[in-house]
Design an enzyme around this catalytic site. Sequence first.
Site, mmCIF file in Angstrom:
data_model
loop_
_atom_site.group_PDB
_atom_site.id
_atom_site.type_symbol
_atom_site.label_atom_id
_atom_site.label_comp_id
_atom_site.label_asym_id
_atom_site.label_seq_id
_atom_site.Cartn_x
_atom_site.Cartn_y
_atom_site.Cartn_z
ATOM 1 N N TYR A 141 -13.330 13.636 -8.140
ATOM 2 C CA TYR A 141 -14.352 12.619 -7.807
ATOM 3 C C TYR A 141 -13.979 12.106 -6.595
ATOM 4 C CZ TYR A 141 -15.853 13.364 -12.692
ATOM 5 O OH TYR A 141 -16.343 13.942 -13.667
ATOM 6 N N LYS A 192 -5.780 23.393 -16.568
ATOM 7 C CA LYS A 192 -6.145 24.420 -16.534
ATOM 8 C C LYS A 192 -5.028 25.221 -15.684
ATOM 9 C CE LYS A 192 -9.925 27.416 -17.125
ATOM 10 N NZ LYS A 192 -9.942 28.227 -18.752
ATOM 11 N N ASP A 224 -10.402 24.132 -21.769
ATOM 12 C CA ASP A 224 -11.415 24.945 -22.691
ATOM 13 C C ASP A 224 -10.974 24.853 -24.050
ATOM 14 O OD1 ASP A 224 -9.462 26.709 -21.587
ATOM 15 O OD2 ASP A 224 -10.821 28.401 -21.441
ATOM 16 N N ASP A 248 -13.009 12.872 -18.292
ATOM 17 C CA ASP A 248 -14.523 12.336 -18.336
ATOM 18 C C ASP A 248 -14.922 13.291 -19.435
ATOM 19 O OD1 ASP A 248 -16.773 11.078 -17.922
ATOM 20 O OD2 ASP A 248 -17.241 11.960 -15.824
ATOM 21 N N ASP A 252 -15.991 12.004 -23.851
ATOM 22 C CA ASP A 252 -17.287 11.839 -24.353
ATOM 23 C C ASP A 252 -17.357 12.793 -25.455
ATOM 24 O OD1 ASP A 252 -18.118 10.145 -22.462
ATOM 25 O OD2 ASP A 252 -19.947 11.346 -21.980
#
Length: 363
Positions: A141, A192, A224, A248, A252
Amino acid sequence: MQQKIAVLPGDGIGPEIVAEALKVLDCLRQDHGLAVETEPGLIGGAAYDETGTPLPDATLALAKAADAVLLGAVGGPKWEPLDYAVRPERGLLGLRSELQLFANLRPALLYPQLVAASTLKPEVVSGLDILIVRELTGGMYFGTPRGVRLNDQGLREGYNTLVYTEAEIRRIGHVAFTTAQKRQKRLCSVDKANVLECTELWREVMIEVSRDYPDVSLSHMYVDNAAMQLVRAPKQFDVLVTENMFGDILSDCAAMLTGSIGMLPSASLDQHGKGMYEPIHGSAPDIAGKGIANPIATILSLAMLLRYSLGQTAAADRIERAVSAALDQGYRTADIYSDGTRKTGTAAMGDAIVAALRLDRSA
Ligand code: NAD
């Protein structure tokens, strides 16, 4: 000296839900002698409309001078046509980076009264109590270079950069390990590392940091798989730590396990424990002004603020007990409503929590 909270309601449902948190704070001041003052400020679209920028200098100065910041939410369709540099969300990102709020703590706790509100089976989620520690000021970001350019074949190509220094990883690692020490002492680092070198370094540094915390057991999981495990068997987790973008998305996902995004608070902390506290949801333009938004995430954000930045643990405990008591009494906003409970608007939910707080005092 009296402690000060900067209060930034923002846009959409922001002012409605922050008003309920302030009712709760007023009750704590009047009935429980809490010595805290508040000062309002503009942020997001509301700030842009009035001053031409989503993060006015006055707001930044107020946030820097205060002991903690309570924020509603920013953004909405009205400001979507604006240039990225002055979008409401830029105000929030600017505040996070100016205050160096690098550690985002997002608890996902399922109140037993709301087991039926989750989309997952009760046996999968009942008793759920996990905490996601998300790195907030690094990664994709913020990484540069970034942008959209024309490539050699004349095609537009978009690009962003995933970058972390070992110092950034180490600092969020320490927050995650100390947080895990106060809970069940199990930390899962999500990366990852099989594909991205940057997160291979993440894993290496987490292992290095773990040597300072022999009482915490560290495990690793690819992102994942973590997403899958969160919906398959979420109770296996205690604390998860991960980089900005993975955090992020995963937080959620964890939020929905608890039934509604309207229930979940968050804290964003700097090196010294100063922080900004906000519900994890956005400005919900679809329900703004209707008086039906759930204020509990914001009220619980106030509890986190009192606990983590102001050291007011008893007041924080009181708020959390009052929320639970209001739920026990059957009060439900539309997002958590189920048959047999009392459908309640934003202000009435705030009133029910304040009423429970008053009773708690006389107990
Ligand atoms: P959102 O979180 O605002 O809303 C998603 C859904 O959840 C909507 O259906 C909404 O009605 C519902 N919802 C959210 N909060 C609720 C509450 N307290 N009570 C009941 N229902 C609630 O996400 P979105 O729709 O993707 O984004 C709307 C705007 O918010 C956008 O401008 C976005 O950029 C902004 N946003 C801001 C923040 C923030 O301020 N931290 C975070 C996310 C999104």
